[in-house]
Motif scaffolding. Structure first.
Motif, PDB file in Angstrom:
ATOM      1  N   GLU A  50       0.828  -1.216   0.000  1.00 53.09           N
ATOM      2  CA  GLU A  50       0.000   0.000   0.000  1.00 53.09           C
ATOM      3  C   GLU A  50       0.857   1.260   0.000  1.00 53.09           C
ATOM      4  O   GLU A  50       0.456   2.290  -0.550  1.00 53.09           O
ATOM      5  CB  GLU A  50      -0.932  -0.010   1.211  1.00 53.09           C
ATOM      6  CG  GLU A  50      -2.089  -0.996   1.086  1.00 53.09           C
ATOM      7  CD  GLU A  50      -2.876  -1.149   2.372  1.00 53.09           C
ATOM      8  OE1 GLU A  50      -2.450  -0.551   3.404  1.00 53.09           O
ATOM      9  OE2 GLU A  50      -3.892  -1.869   2.369  1.00 53.09           O
ATOM     10  N   ASP A  83       0.250   4.354  -2.479  1.00 54.28           N
ATOM     11  CA  ASP A  83       0.021   5.703  -1.956  1.00 54.28           C
ATOM     12  C   ASP A  83       1.099   6.676  -2.419  1.00 54.28           C
ATOM     13  O   ASP A  83       0.824   7.853  -2.653  1.00 54.28           O
ATOM     14  CB  ASP A  83      -0.058   5.674  -0.433  1.00 54.28           C
ATOM     15  CG  ASP A  83      -1.347   5.038   0.061  1.00 54.28           C
ATOM     16  OD1 ASP A  83      -2.267   4.848  -0.755  1.00 54.28           O
ATOM     17  OD2 ASP A  83      -1.433   4.717   1.258  1.00 54.28           O
ATOM     18  N   ARG A 121       0.185   7.476  -5.981  1.00 52.11           N
ATOM     19  CA  ARG A 121      -0.941   8.427  -6.031  1.00 52.11           C
ATOM     20  C   ARG A 121      -0.492   9.838  -5.653  1.00 52.11           C
ATOM     21  O   ARG A 121      -0.947  10.823  -6.252  1.00 52.11           O
ATOM     22  CB  ARG A 121      -2.055   7.961  -5.080  1.00 52.11           C
ATOM     23  CG  ARG A 121      -2.793   6.718  -5.555  1.00 52.11           C
ATOM     24  CD  ARG A 121      -3.812   6.260  -4.524  1.00 52.11           C
ATOM     25  NE  ARG A 121      -4.533   5.072  -4.971  1.00 52.11           N
ATOM     26  CZ  ARG A 121      -5.373   4.388  -4.209  1.00 52.11           C
ATOM     27  NH1 ARG A 121      -5.578   4.762  -2.943  1.00 52.11           N
ATOM     28  NH2 ARG A 121      -5.995   3.327  -4.686  1.00 52.11           N
ATOM     29  N   TYR A 122       0.377   9.917  -4.669  1.00 52.71           N
ATOM     30  CA  TYR A 122       0.856  11.222  -4.214  1.00 52.71           C
ATOM     31  C   TYR A 122       1.506  11.985  -5.363  1.00 52.71           C
ATOM     32  O   TYR A 122       1.182  13.157  -5.609  1.00 52.71           O
ATOM     33  CB  TYR A 122       1.840  11.043  -3.059  1.00 52.71           C
ATOM     34  CG  TYR A 122       2.554  12.323  -2.661  1.00 52.71           C
ATOM     35  CD1 TYR A 122       1.960  13.232  -1.791  1.00 52.71           C
ATOM     36  CD2 TYR A 122       3.822  12.612  -3.173  1.00 52.71           C
ATOM     37  CE1 TYR A 122       2.608  14.412  -1.433  1.00 52.71           C
ATOM     38  CE2 TYR A 122       4.471  13.788  -2.824  1.00 52.71           C
ATOM     39  CZ  TYR A 122       3.867  14.680  -1.958  1.00 52.71           C
ATOM     40  OH  TYR A 122       4.509  15.852  -1.616  1.00 52.71           O
TER      41      TYR A 122
END
Length: 248
Positions: free
Chosen positions: A74, A78, A81-82
């Protein structure tokens, strides 16, 4: 006249004490960085920025929730995505799925003992010491490593797996196992989860110092006037350290 080593309770950590662990995480992280560089090569992002963000996300969740296997993959998603949001790059579900598969693959890597693992455990057992294993993580993942290395031959039913590895977890194990603290040693590579809690609990400690240690494992600790702490760099040194301790 020298004094023979008295029988002791010796608690071993597992990951990066008896078997390799961090090196596989570092290998997977390098593959993650390669993917990110491929996907974001037209954007002004440095590899160190990506690496730092992934580490920060991963450590924050370990501090909060303990050792949860999904946190590692994850952290890849993440981080992805950031930087996608930061630079206006579309988020692609297929790429996220690829990152989750990559992150989970770290738990499928070979189980590899550190040099001297079997010899050290056999030597200590033959000297009459009682050996226990205390490891942090999820039961299925840690048990696979234990089974593949046949560590039950050394530790039998004295195997403790905890999601959180801290002072409270150690205290519960000491109580459950009815350990005599004056004759109990903790051996591990983590200053945070092995050394500091064991010293606070009044145990003797052997710190197995590793190169390129995981940032999470680095922490301050307190040595009291009665504390016993030795530092070694290989498992093969441990029997000699114990012998010298009881001969001094």
């Amino acid at each position: 006249m020298t004094q023979q080593t008295t029988q002791q309770n010796i608690i071993f950590d597992l990951d990066d004490t008896l078997i390799y662990c961090n090196k596989y995480f570092y290998l997977i992280i390098e593959q993650f960085l390669d993917l990110m560089e491929t996907w974001f090569h037209t954007y002004d992002i440095k590899t160190e920025q990506i690496k730092k963000k992934q580490i920060d996300i991963d450590l924050e969740r370990v501090n909060r929730d303990g050792f949860v296997s999904e946190h590692f993959p994850e952290s890849f998603v993440d981080t992805y995505r950031y930087f996608s949001v930061l630079h206006g790059r579309p988020v692609h579900p297929r790429e996220e799925e690829q990152l989750m598969r990559l992150g989970r693959s770290v738990y499928e890597q070979p189980v590899e003992p550190y040099p001297g693992m079997f010899e050290t455990l056999s030597h200590l057992r033959e000297e009459g010491h009682t050996l226990s294993l205390y490891t942090g993580g999820e039961i299925l993942i840690q048990q696979r490593k234990i089974d593949e290395m046949k560590l039950q031959d050394f530790f039998h039913d004295r195997i403790f797996i905890r999601q959180h590895k801290n002072r409270d977890a150690l205290e519960s194990i000491l109580s459950e196992g009815q350990f005599d603290r004056q004759n109990t040693w903790m051996i591990g590579n983590s200053l945070r989860t092995d050394v500091a809690p064991a010293l606070e609990a009044g145990l003797s400690v052997i710190y197995l110092k590793q190169q390129n240690e995981w940032k999470y494992n680095m922490a301050d600790y307190t040595l009291g006037p009665e504390s016993t702490l030795y530092t070694v760099t290989s498992l093969n040194e441990i029997p000699q350290v114990l012998d010298q301790h009881f001969q001094s």
